[in-house]
Design an enzyme around this catalytic site. Structure first.
Site, PDB file in Angstrom:
ATOM      1  N   LYS A  47     -34.194  22.770 -49.322  1.00  0.00           N
ATOM      2  CA  LYS A  47     -33.960  21.389 -48.870  1.00  0.00           C
ATOM      3  C   LYS A  47     -35.189  20.532 -49.146  1.00  0.00           C
ATOM      4  O   LYS A  47     -35.081  19.402 -49.601  1.00  0.00           O
ATOM      5  CB  LYS A  47     -33.620  21.391 -47.377  1.00  0.00           C
ATOM      6  CG  LYS A  47     -32.252  22.001 -47.093  1.00  0.00           C
ATOM      7  CD  LYS A  47     -32.050  22.342 -45.626  1.00  0.00           C
ATOM      8  CE  LYS A  47     -30.780  23.197 -45.496  1.00  0.00           C
ATOM      9  NZ  LYS A  47     -30.566  23.689 -44.141  1.00  0.00           N
ATOM     10  N   GLN A  90     -32.094  23.506 -37.979  1.00  0.00           N
ATOM     11  CA  GLN A  90     -31.778  24.670 -38.806  1.00  0.00           C
ATOM     12  C   GLN A  90     -31.166  25.773 -37.937  1.00  0.00           C
ATOM     13  O   GLN A  90     -31.752  26.192 -36.944  1.00  0.00           O
ATOM     14  CB  GLN A  90     -33.063  25.166 -39.499  1.00  0.00           C
ATOM     15  CG  GLN A  90     -32.843  26.293 -40.470  1.00  0.00           C
ATOM     16  CD  GLN A  90     -32.002  25.882 -41.690  1.00  0.00           C
ATOM     17  OE1 GLN A  90     -32.176  24.810 -42.250  1.00  0.00           O
ATOM     18  NE2 GLN A  90     -31.079  26.746 -42.088  1.00  0.00           N
ATOM     19  N   ASP A 113     -26.090  17.131 -40.593  1.00  0.00           N
ATOM     20  CA  ASP A 113     -25.192  18.277 -40.776  1.00  0.00           C
ATOM     21  C   ASP A 113     -23.764  17.992 -40.295  1.00  0.00           C
ATOM     22  O   ASP A 113     -22.864  18.789 -40.540  1.00  0.00           O
ATOM     23  CB  ASP A 113     -25.735  19.487 -40.000  1.00  0.00           C
ATOM     24  CG  ASP A 113     -26.547  20.418 -40.891  1.00  0.00           C
ATOM     25  OD1 ASP A 113     -26.365  20.365 -42.125  1.00  0.00           O
ATOM     26  OD2 ASP A 113     -27.352  21.196 -40.347  1.00  0.00           O
TER      27      ASP A 113
END
Ligand code: NDP
Length: 276
Positions: A47, A90, A113
């Site tokens: 990322k 995460q 997300d």
């Protein structure tokens, strides 16, 4: 035939780069990571690299050990920080933390997300929200190969909040007839054999073999499993390859799309915050 996610991800990267040129501000993605999960470190580095290639500012806030209330406080301060476009946590989190509570603290307009209850709820209601990265990438991949979803029998194996469940809703919104299976499903093959499109996200390496599928099926293998130093999927690629019409390779299928979709979602967040 291979469904080549790697090549598509490069094309989408260039498209996104062009779209980012229309934005005068530098976008900023903050990734919160907790603990020392090895796979997470690899994903975060991917990322970071992609963000830097696209000129998106990337900040990782890492904790070895932290209380839930400290994370919540940090997310609230990032929500209120106008220099932060997008936030993601995460996963997986260490077991002692309440994942839902943490994800639901993220402002839905900054939720890179798309895993907050607000964005998942919008997906269920077929309203405009931030769509989780892996399901979004899978639909992009099928579109790229002109594989229509309307009226197709799609079987998803796996019902996680990050892949199976949002994918179920996304495909339903695209007029597929969707069945979702999981570890308690009896006679999995009875379902998977009916699939025109089979999408597998279980984390069980080589779970799906040729006896589980019909001729000509399209397979999307989401799984990423480490076996003898190699990455393998949830589908036994060599076993099924003669029977399928399309299949994603692992690696090089869904994985690269998930990362690029995250960056696309950073831009989506910016647009939503600025009512564009
Ligand atoms: P989870 O562990 O959260 O969920 C796994 C799902 O698979 C569960 O619903 C579980 O059922 C089901 N399952 C497990 N074993 C079986 C079985 N034998 N038969 C049928 N169903 C089964 O995993 P994730 O969804 O997070 O990830 C799945 C895989 O995809 C992993 O390999 C992960 O690394 C990979 N992944 C890849 C991404 C990419 O970008 N390519 C992105 C995200 C994940 P139950 O609910 O009953 O427990």
């Amino acid at each position: 035939m291979l469904l080549d996610g790697k090549t598509l991800s490069l094309k989408l990267k260039e498209e996104l780069r062009e779209n980012l040129n229309f934005i005068n501000e530098k976008l900023k993605l903050v990734v919160i990571s907790i603990g020392d999960d090895e796979a997470s470190k690899v994903y975060i580095n991917k990322k970071r690299l992609l963000a830097s290639e696209l000129g998106i500012e990337f900040l990782e806030i890492h904790y070895d050990n932290v209380t839930e209330s400290d994370i919540i406080e940090k997310i609230i301060s990032l929500n209120n920080d106008s220099s932060v476009t997008s936030i993601m946590v995460q996963l997986p989190l260490p077991k002692y933390l309440n994942e839902k509570r943490i994800l639901n603290t993220i402002n839905p307009f900054k939720d890179a997300d798309g895993l907050s209850a607000m964005n998942l709820g919008k997906l269920v209601m077929n309203e405009d929200g931030i769509i989780p990265c892996t399901p979004k990438g899978i639909v992009k991949l099928l579109n790229e190969y002109n594989i229509s979803l309307k009226g197709k029998n799609v079987v998803i194996v796996g019902r996680s909040n990050i892949v199976g469940k949002p994918l179920f809703n996304l495909l339903l919104n695209l007029d597929a007839t969707v069945t979702i299976c999981h570890s308690k499903t009896k006679n999995l093959g009875n379902y998977t054999k009916k699939a025109d499109i089979l999408i597998v996200a279980t984390g069980v390496s080589k779970l799906i073999k040729k006896e589980h599928i019909k001729d000509g099926v399209i397979i999307v293998d989401v799984g990423i499993n480490r076996e003898d130093g190699k990455i393998v999927g949830d589908v036994d690629f060599n076993d099924v390859s003669d029977k399928v019409s399309y299949i994603t390779p692992v690696p090089g299928g869904v994985g690269p799309l998930t990362v690029i979709m995250l960056m696309t979602n950073v831009l989506e967040c910016y647009k939503k915050q600025n009512k564009m």
